[in-house]
Scaffold this active site. Sequence first.
Site, PDB file in Angstrom:
ATOM      1  N   ASP A 389    -114.111 -95.324 -36.064  1.00 43.59           N
ATOM      2  CA  ASP A 389    -113.612 -94.439 -37.114  1.00 43.59           C
ATOM      3  C   ASP A 389    -112.552 -93.468 -36.589  1.00 43.59           C
ATOM      4  OD1 ASP A 389    -113.449 -93.476 -39.636  1.00 43.59           O
ATOM      5  OD2 ASP A 389    -115.225 -92.207 -39.516  1.00 43.59           O
ATOM      6  N   HIS A 406    -104.160 -97.637 -36.765  1.00 42.09           N
ATOM      7  CA  HIS A 406    -104.881 -98.901 -36.573  1.00 42.09           C
ATOM      8  C   HIS A 406    -104.318 -99.654 -35.362  1.00 42.09           C
ATOM      9  CE1 HIS A 406    -106.885 -97.942 -40.175  1.00 42.09           C
ATOM     10  NE2 HIS A 406    -105.882 -98.192 -40.982  1.00 42.09           N
ATOM     11  N   LEU A 498    -119.163-112.525 -23.274  1.00 41.74           N
ATOM     12  CA  LEU A 498    -119.454-111.577 -24.353  1.00 41.74           C
ATOM     13  C   LEU A 498    -119.289-112.251 -25.720  1.00 41.74           C
ATOM     14  CD1 LEU A 498    -119.730-108.505 -25.239  1.00 41.74           C
ATOM     15  CD2 LEU A 498    -117.234-108.506 -25.308  1.00 41.74           C
TER      16      LEU A 498
HETATM   17  C1  FPP Z   1    -111.390 -96.855 -39.468  1.00 45.40           C
HETATM   18  O1  FPP Z   1    -110.491 -95.781 -39.363  1.00 45.40           O
HETATM   19  C2  FPP Z   1    -110.821 -98.069 -38.893  1.00 45.40           C
HETATM   20  C3  FPP Z   1    -110.526 -99.209 -39.591  1.00 45.40           C
HETATM   21  C4  FPP Z   1    -110.781 -99.332 -41.024  1.00 45.40           C
HETATM   22  C5  FPP Z   1    -109.874-100.371 -38.948  1.00 45.40           C
HETATM   23  C6  FPP Z   1    -110.180-100.620 -37.518  1.00 45.40           C
HETATM   24  C7  FPP Z   1    -109.421-101.807 -37.033  1.00 45.40           C
HETATM   25  C8  FPP Z   1    -108.890-101.941 -35.795  1.00 45.40           C
HETATM   26  C9  FPP Z   1    -109.066-100.906 -34.754  1.00 45.40           C
HETATM   27  C10 FPP Z   1    -108.164-103.200 -35.434  1.00 45.40           C
HETATM   28  C11 FPP Z   1    -109.175-104.213 -35.096  1.00 45.40           C
HETATM   29  C12 FPP Z   1    -108.619-105.429 -34.484  1.00 45.40           C
HETATM   30  C13 FPP Z   1    -109.381-106.524 -34.257  1.00 45.40           C
HETATM   31  C14 FPP Z   1    -108.768-107.662 -33.562  1.00 45.40           C
HETATM   32  C15 FPP Z   1    -110.780-106.621 -34.663  1.00 45.40           C
HETATM   33  P1  FPP Z   1    -109.999 -95.046 -40.675  1.00 45.40           P
HETATM   34  O2  FPP Z   1    -108.666 -95.560 -41.065  1.00 45.40           O
HETATM   35  O3  FPP Z   1    -111.069 -95.140 -41.707  1.00 45.40           O
HETATM   36  O4  FPP Z   1    -109.845 -93.592 -40.155  1.00 45.40           O
HETATM   37  P2  FPP Z   1    -109.947 -92.266 -41.040  1.00 45.40           P
HETATM   38  O5  FPP Z   1    -111.407 -92.077 -41.314  1.00 45.40           O
HETATM   39  O6  FPP Z   1    -109.385 -91.260 -40.112  1.00 45.40           O
HETATM   40  O7  FPP Z   1    -109.135 -92.488 -42.260  1.00 45.40           O
END
Ligand code: FPP
Length: 617
Positions: A389, A406, A498
């Site tokens: 998050d 992201h 893994l």
């Molecule tokens: C939450 O932060 C995060 C996500 C919804 C996306 C996470 C995805 C990645 C890190 C890329 C993953 C890649 C692979 C290959 C699996 P948020 O945007 O909800 O943060 P906020 O709460 O600050 O808005």
Amino acid sequence: MRRSITRSVTRSGRERSALDAAYEECRRLVRSTRPTEYALMQLMPPAVRPACWALYAALAAADDLVDSTEGTPQERARRLEQWRAALESDLSSGTSDDPVRRALTDAVWHWGLDLGDLLASLDAVGRDEGREGVATWQEWRERAHAQNVSWPEQLMRMLVRSGLPVPVRLRDLPGFTRFVDGLFLTDMLRDLPEDLDAGQVWFPAEVLDRFHVTPAELLSREWTPAVRGLVAHLAGQAREWLENSRRALRNTLPLGPAIVLDSAVELFGAELDAIVRAGSAVLHRPVRVPRHVEWRILGPARARAAVVWRLTLPPGDSPERTAAGARAGTTPSADGAPDAPAPALADGTVPGTTRIAEPPLPPRPHRDGVRPPAIPEAHLPRHVAIVMDGNGRWATGLGLPRDEGHRAGAVALRDVVQGALEIGLAHLTVYAFSTENWKRSPDEVSKLFAIMRAELLDGELLDHDVRLRWVGSPDGLPEDVVEVLRAQEHATRHRTGLTFNVCVNYGGRAELARAGAALARAAVAGEVDPARVSEQLFAAHLPHHALPDVDLLWRTSGEIRTSNFLPWHAHYAELHFTDDPWPEVDRRDLWEAVVAYTHRKRRKGAASVPTSADRAE
Ligand code: FPP
């Protein structure tokens, strides 16, 4: 092209300085012959610039052999063929006497560039020899794409290797090939005097006919109203292609490459202005953009690019990293020196589908050299699940668009996966896209999917002993995302290290409802006796019944809830909440979480903690 290469790249000081001199030669060459392209390369991260010079110098060398006025077309074709053959042999031996080929060879090795694609584009340059121009725009475009598309894709490959998840297959992005058309046409107008010196006219016959201009008229360099009309039309056409493609690409590219794209469109646009203003001079000598115009475009772009690379690339992107073998993901050889990576797609896989390192590489050490804590296997959690998050808030706090969060989050994930491999974790599950995430803007959603795709196709995650498993539903997901998830699941199915579960389009309650529905169907069909529905039977009807129970559930960024994440599997998980946003996390945070877990007393409702024998059971 299939190529299997193993080579030690430990270098003596003498070799190192010869290599530096070769890169420097490429830099000088590009800077003096192609100042616009050189200026654009200087907007790239410092670590990738030398390879950019090498790539461009090689293309220019091949071009010069073809465009030269020396000898017959057959002799020129033979010279290019010899140059290409020498390049192939240099690529096998790993070095060269020729500075351009030497630098290119090193760049190919160091960054894992796609040899097959590069050589094919050199072949396309060679095919011009002895050719009598082109008839239609269609033919012109085929020539433009065959010669030019691969080069910017190699730059993207280097950005991926530097830790920035970006789409490598630019040719699949809407607008990209139009962008190449725009660049190629601008370049052709700029090179007009040289081409006329060589007796060549490369504009399609169909456009010459439309303006009633004959090749002979152009070759005589007469500035007739028809020629003027033709040049103005072509400049307008190039500008339109560049501008339209910028609009299409702007939405798909991350901030860093988008700055380079914007600057390219503006610089080439300024060249087109200069070409139109130059009048008849355009037929006689190269036209240059006035310095002050160049500075107006490049000054702010340089400052923005420097900030953006600093924020979006993992630390360590410094020129020193160009030293061969220093990049992430290299394999240590027997003497401890890293071996160069085999060029990408060396296994002959189709670009854009799967690219799996076989055998998998060992975990990449942490950049600061930190080592994992020694945790006895019996004390390790078997399954760690993470709510990654805080990406959006992290980016917004830095004044960046949310998708940059992201992107940085994907880089953090890479490191955490390395850390999981280093401690020998069996299962790691990450929440990458929840069914609730569809409430976000379509732009953020599509960029997040593009990041995931790029990461799974071209990132380092699957270079290691990682078996990918997708947890979630295909309903509503873009087809290309489903394809990549399935293809990479399939390609890694034999891996034993893994198990990396990515939750994409996953919702916990939906998963439970699906299990309920499956059980109800089985009961109606008489296969299940409702009176005998047990926890085990219910679990067996979950869509992802192979997923083991979660031992440790970790959420970053200060939120203290589990948000519909694995409600069945995490029923008895230890919870761990940390404050840093996900992009600021690395493998050390995973290790801390795991060490904290080892100190928890997991009684599971019993009066005392189960023994290690109970745990292993
Ligand atoms: C939450 O932060 C995060 C996500 C919804 C996306 C996470 C995805 C990645 C890190 C890329 C993953 C890649 C692979 C290959 C699996 P948020 O945007 O909800 O943060 P906020 O709460 O600050 O808005």
